[in-house]
Scaffold this motif. Structure first.
Motif, PDB file in Angstrom:
ATOM      1  N   MET A 154       2.586  28.431   6.814  1.00 24.02           N
ATOM      2  CA  MET A 154       2.698  27.638   6.633  1.00 24.02           C
ATOM      3  C   MET A 154       2.413  27.363   5.543  1.00 24.02           C
ATOM      4  SD  MET A 154       1.307  26.390   9.482  1.00 24.02           S
ATOM      5  CE  MET A 154       0.495  24.473   9.944  1.00 24.02           C
ATOM      6  N   GLU A 155       3.687  25.661   5.509  1.00 29.55           N
ATOM      7  CA  GLU A 155       4.346  25.020   4.527  1.00 29.55           C
ATOM      8  C   GLU A 155       3.341  24.019   3.796  1.00 29.55           C
ATOM      9  OE1 GLU A 155       8.229  24.786   3.145  1.00 29.55           O
ATOM     10  OE2 GLU A 155       8.657  24.556   4.647  1.00 29.55           O
ATOM     11  N   LEU A 156       3.178  23.179   2.698  1.00 35.01           N
ATOM     12  CA  LEU A 156       3.002  22.588   2.840  1.00 35.01           C
ATOM     13  C   LEU A 156       3.802  20.885   1.859  1.00 35.01           C
ATOM     14  CD1 LEU A 156      -0.238  20.585   2.335  1.00 35.01           C
ATOM     15  CD2 LEU A 156       0.037  21.465  -0.073  1.00 35.01           C
ATOM     16  N   LYS A 157       3.530  19.953   3.071  1.00 34.34           N
ATOM     17  CA  LYS A 157       5.012  18.885   2.052  1.00 34.34           C
ATOM     18  C   LYS A 157       4.034  17.786   1.756  1.00 34.34           C
ATOM     19  CE  LYS A 157       8.107  21.205   4.677  1.00 34.34           C
ATOM     20  NZ  LYS A 157       9.287  20.495   5.706  1.00 34.34           N
ATOM     21  N   TRP A 158       4.345  17.115   0.927  1.00 35.38           N
ATOM     22  CA  TRP A 158       3.528  15.913   0.159  1.00 35.38           C
ATOM     23  C   TRP A 158       4.873  14.582   0.854  1.00 35.38           C
ATOM     24  CZ3 TRP A 158      -0.723  14.529  -2.050  1.00 35.38           C
ATOM     25  CH2 TRP A 158      -1.733  15.762  -2.377  1.00 35.38           C
ATOM     26  N   THR A 159       4.431  13.823   1.361  1.00 33.09           N
ATOM     27  CA  THR A 159       4.685  12.469   1.905  1.00 33.09           C
ATOM     28  C   THR A 159       5.264  11.357   0.660  1.00 33.09           C
ATOM     29  OG1 THR A 159       3.238  11.135   2.870  1.00 33.09           O
ATOM     30  CG2 THR A 159       4.411  12.688   4.504  1.00 33.09           C
ATOM     31  N   SER A 160       6.684  10.894   0.913  1.00 30.32           N
ATOM     32  CA  SER A 160       6.751   9.763  -0.214  1.00 30.32           C
ATOM     33  C   SER A 160       5.299   8.644  -0.650  1.00 30.32           C
ATOM     34  CB  SER A 160       8.191   8.910  -0.179  1.00 30.32           C
ATOM     35  OG  SER A 160       7.819   8.094   1.046  1.00 30.32           O
ATOM     36  N   LYS A 161       4.869   8.467   0.798  1.00 28.72           N
ATOM     37  CA  LYS A 161       3.332   7.875   0.696  1.00 28.72           C
ATOM     38  C   LYS A 161       2.138   8.217   0.209  1.00 28.72           C
ATOM     39  CE  LYS A 161       4.968   4.022   4.052  1.00 28.72           C
ATOM     40  NZ  LYS A 161       3.946   3.430   5.441  1.00 28.72           N
ATOM     41  N   ALA A 162       2.369   9.517   0.179  1.00 26.75           N
ATOM     42  CA  ALA A 162       0.980  10.488  -0.344  1.00 26.75           C
ATOM     43  C   ALA A 162       1.484  10.578  -1.647  1.00 26.75           C
ATOM     44  CB  ALA A 162       1.145  11.547   0.366  1.00 26.75           C
ATOM     45  N   LEU A 163       2.604  10.186  -2.298  1.00 24.79           N
ATOM     46  CA  LEU A 163       2.702  10.870  -4.584  1.00 24.79           C
ATOM     47  C   LEU A 163       3.172   9.939  -4.428  1.00 24.79           C
ATOM     48  CD1 LEU A 163       6.173  13.509  -3.677  1.00 24.79           C
ATOM     49  CD2 LEU A 163       3.885  13.598  -4.554  1.00 24.79           C
ATOM     50  N   SER A 164       2.708   8.615  -4.149  1.00 23.85           N
ATOM     51  CA  SER A 164       2.902   6.555  -4.128  1.00 23.85           C
ATOM     52  C   SER A 164       1.218   6.951  -4.639  1.00 23.85           C
ATOM     53  CB  SER A 164       3.502   5.553  -3.648  1.00 23.85           C
ATOM     54  OG  SER A 164       4.789   6.273  -3.690  1.00 23.85           O
ATOM     55  N   ASP A 165       0.773   7.480  -3.472  1.00 25.51           N
ATOM     56  CA  ASP A 165      -1.110   7.182  -2.586  1.00 25.51           C
ATOM     57  C   ASP A 165      -1.435   7.832  -4.935  1.00 25.51           C
ATOM     58  OD1 ASP A 165      -0.991   5.747  -1.432  1.00 25.51           O
ATOM     59  OD2 ASP A 165      -1.510   7.615   0.104  1.00 25.51           O
ATOM     60  N   LEU A 166      -1.062   9.498  -4.761  1.00 22.35           N
ATOM     61  CA  LEU A 166      -1.555   9.861  -6.382  1.00 22.35           C
ATOM     62  C   LEU A 166      -1.102   9.378  -7.354  1.00 22.35           C
ATOM     63  CD1 LEU A 166      -0.475  13.287  -5.443  1.00 22.35           C
ATOM     64  CD2 LEU A 166      -3.011  12.640  -5.888  1.00 22.35           C
ATOM     65  N   ALA A 167       0.175   8.162  -7.305  1.00 18.96           N
ATOM     66  CA  ALA A 167       0.341   7.758  -8.860  1.00 18.96           C
ATOM     67  C   ALA A 167       0.029   6.728  -8.925  1.00 18.96           C
ATOM     68  CB  ALA A 167       2.104   7.088  -8.801  1.00 18.96           C
ATOM     69  N   ARG A 168      -0.728   5.971  -7.605  1.00 21.73           N
ATOM     70  CA  ARG A 168      -1.550   4.409  -7.861  1.00 21.73           C
ATOM     71  C   ARG A 168      -2.687   4.955  -8.402  1.00 21.73           C
ATOM     72  NH1 ARG A 168      -4.928   2.643  -5.049  1.00 21.73           N
ATOM     73  NH2 ARG A 168      -4.516   4.641  -2.483  1.00 21.73           N
ATOM     74  N   LEU A 169      -3.201   6.030  -7.989  1.00 26.61           N
ATOM     75  CA  LEU A 169      -5.087   6.618  -8.049  1.00 26.61           C
ATOM     76  C   LEU A 169      -4.590   6.983  -9.801  1.00 26.61           C
ATOM     77  CD1 LEU A 169      -5.938   8.126  -4.787  1.00 26.61           C
ATOM     78  CD2 LEU A 169      -7.018   6.059  -5.752  1.00 26.61           C
ATOM     79  N   TYR A 170      -4.230   7.380  -9.997  1.00 23.40           N
ATOM     80  CA  TYR A 170      -3.961   8.057 -11.334  1.00 23.40           C
ATOM     81  C   TYR A 170      -3.667   6.317 -12.157  1.00 23.40           C
ATOM     82  CZ  TYR A 170      -2.698   9.553 -15.919  1.00 23.40           C
ATOM     83  OH  TYR A 170      -2.219   9.553 -17.022  1.00 23.40           O
ATOM     84  N   GLU A 171      -2.465   5.925 -12.264  1.00 25.45           N
ATOM     85  CA  GLU A 171      -2.770   4.344 -12.655  1.00 25.45           C
ATOM     86  C   GLU A 171      -4.057   3.809 -12.939  1.00 25.45           C
ATOM     87  OE1 GLU A 171       0.888   2.512 -10.896  1.00 25.45           O
ATOM     88  OE2 GLU A 171       2.362   4.380 -11.794  1.00 25.45           O
ATOM     89  N   PHE A 172      -4.671   3.334 -11.884  1.00 21.91           N
ATOM     90  CA  PHE A 172      -5.891   3.005 -11.678  1.00 21.91           C
ATOM     91  C   PHE A 172      -6.494   3.349 -12.436  1.00 21.91           C
ATOM     92  CE2 PHE A 172      -9.812   1.691  -9.533  1.00 21.91           C
ATOM     93  CZ  PHE A 172     -10.200   0.537  -9.833  1.00 21.91           C
ATOM     94  N   LEU A 173      -6.985   4.863 -12.574  1.00 21.92           N
ATOM     95  CA  LEU A 173      -8.112   5.373 -13.191  1.00 21.92           C
ATOM     96  C   LEU A 173      -7.640   5.896 -15.136  1.00 21.92           C
ATOM     97  CD1 LEU A 173      -8.782   8.304 -10.665  1.00 21.92           C
ATOM     98  CD2 LEU A 173     -10.465   6.880 -11.586  1.00 21.92           C
ATOM     99  N   ALA A 174      -6.822   5.688 -14.686  1.00 21.91           N
ATOM    100  CA  ALA A 174      -5.752   6.013 -16.806  1.00 21.91           C
ATOM    101  C   ALA A 174      -6.284   5.191 -17.682  1.00 21.91           C
ATOM    102  CB  ALA A 174      -4.589   6.249 -16.048  1.00 21.91           C
ATOM    103  N   PRO A 175      -6.286   4.413 -17.731  1.00 21.79           N
ATOM    104  CA  PRO A 175      -6.298   3.106 -18.680  1.00 21.79           C
ATOM    105  C   PRO A 175      -8.317   3.441 -19.127  1.00 21.79           C
ATOM    106  CG  PRO A 175      -5.182   1.716 -16.638  1.00 21.79           C
ATOM    107  CD  PRO A 175      -5.577   3.766 -16.420  1.00 21.79           C
ATOM    108  N   VAL A 176      -9.025   3.896 -17.653  1.00 22.69           N
ATOM    109  CA  VAL A 176     -10.998   4.039 -18.413  1.00 22.69           C
ATOM    110  C   VAL A 176     -10.544   5.169 -18.850  1.00 22.69           C
ATOM    111  CG1 VAL A 176     -12.870   3.422 -16.980  1.00 22.69           C
ATOM    112  CG2 VAL A 176     -11.445   2.256 -16.530  1.00 22.69           C
ATOM    113  N   ASN A 177      -9.547   6.008 -18.087  1.00 23.71           N
ATOM    114  CA  ASN A 177     -10.394   7.738 -18.889  1.00 23.71           C
ATOM    115  C   ASN A 177      -8.823   8.382 -18.229  1.00 23.71           C
ATOM    116  OD1 ASN A 177     -11.035  10.492 -19.441  1.00 23.71           O
ATOM    117  ND2 ASN A 177     -13.166   9.688 -18.816  1.00 23.71           N
ATOM    118  N   LYS A 178      -8.149   8.509 -19.241  1.00 20.87           N
ATOM    119  CA  LYS A 178      -6.909   9.528 -19.148  1.00 20.87           C
ATOM    120  C   LYS A 178      -7.392  10.850 -18.929  1.00 20.87           C
ATOM    121  CE  LYS A 178      -3.667   6.841 -21.122  1.00 20.87           C
ATOM    122  NZ  LYS A 178      -1.891   6.871 -22.200  1.00 20.87           N
TER     123      LYS A 178
END
Length: 91
Positions: free
Chosen positions: A1-25
């Motif tokens: 099996m091979e694991l692949k990330w869609t562009s939407k999933a990668l955008s979700d990761l970035a969005r979650l990081y940007e939401f959490l980072a201002p409070v606690n990087k």
């Protein structure tokens, strides 16, 4: 099996990081790290997640990673991480 990330999933990761980072990087980085590591268990147990029959004929499943829901699709010998979000988000 091979694991692949869609562009939407990668955008979700970035969005979650940007939401959490201002409070606690550090917490934001740990959360993203846990979310990127979690689907590697699917490589040996791809059908461990709950199947979402509303997406038939596609084999879309979901797993929970802490308070985050991750949806993925099994397609041939590949696992595509489709989307992820915090369970308190209005989805």
């Amino acid at each position: 099996m091979e694991l692949k990330w869609t562009s939407k999933a990668l955008s979700d990761l970035a969005r979650l990081y940007e939401f959490l980072a201002p409070v606690n990087k550090l917490a934001a980085a740990r959360t993203v790290q846990a979310l990127t590591k979690a689907p590697t268990t699917l490589l040996t147990n791809p059908r461990i997640g709950e199947q979402l029959f509303e997406f038939n004929p596609h084999e879309v499943r979901r797993i929970l990673v802490g308070h985050y829901e991750m949806r993925y699709e099994i397609l041939g010998s590949s696992i595509y991480v489709l989307r992820l979000w915090h369970t308190r988000e209005d989805r």
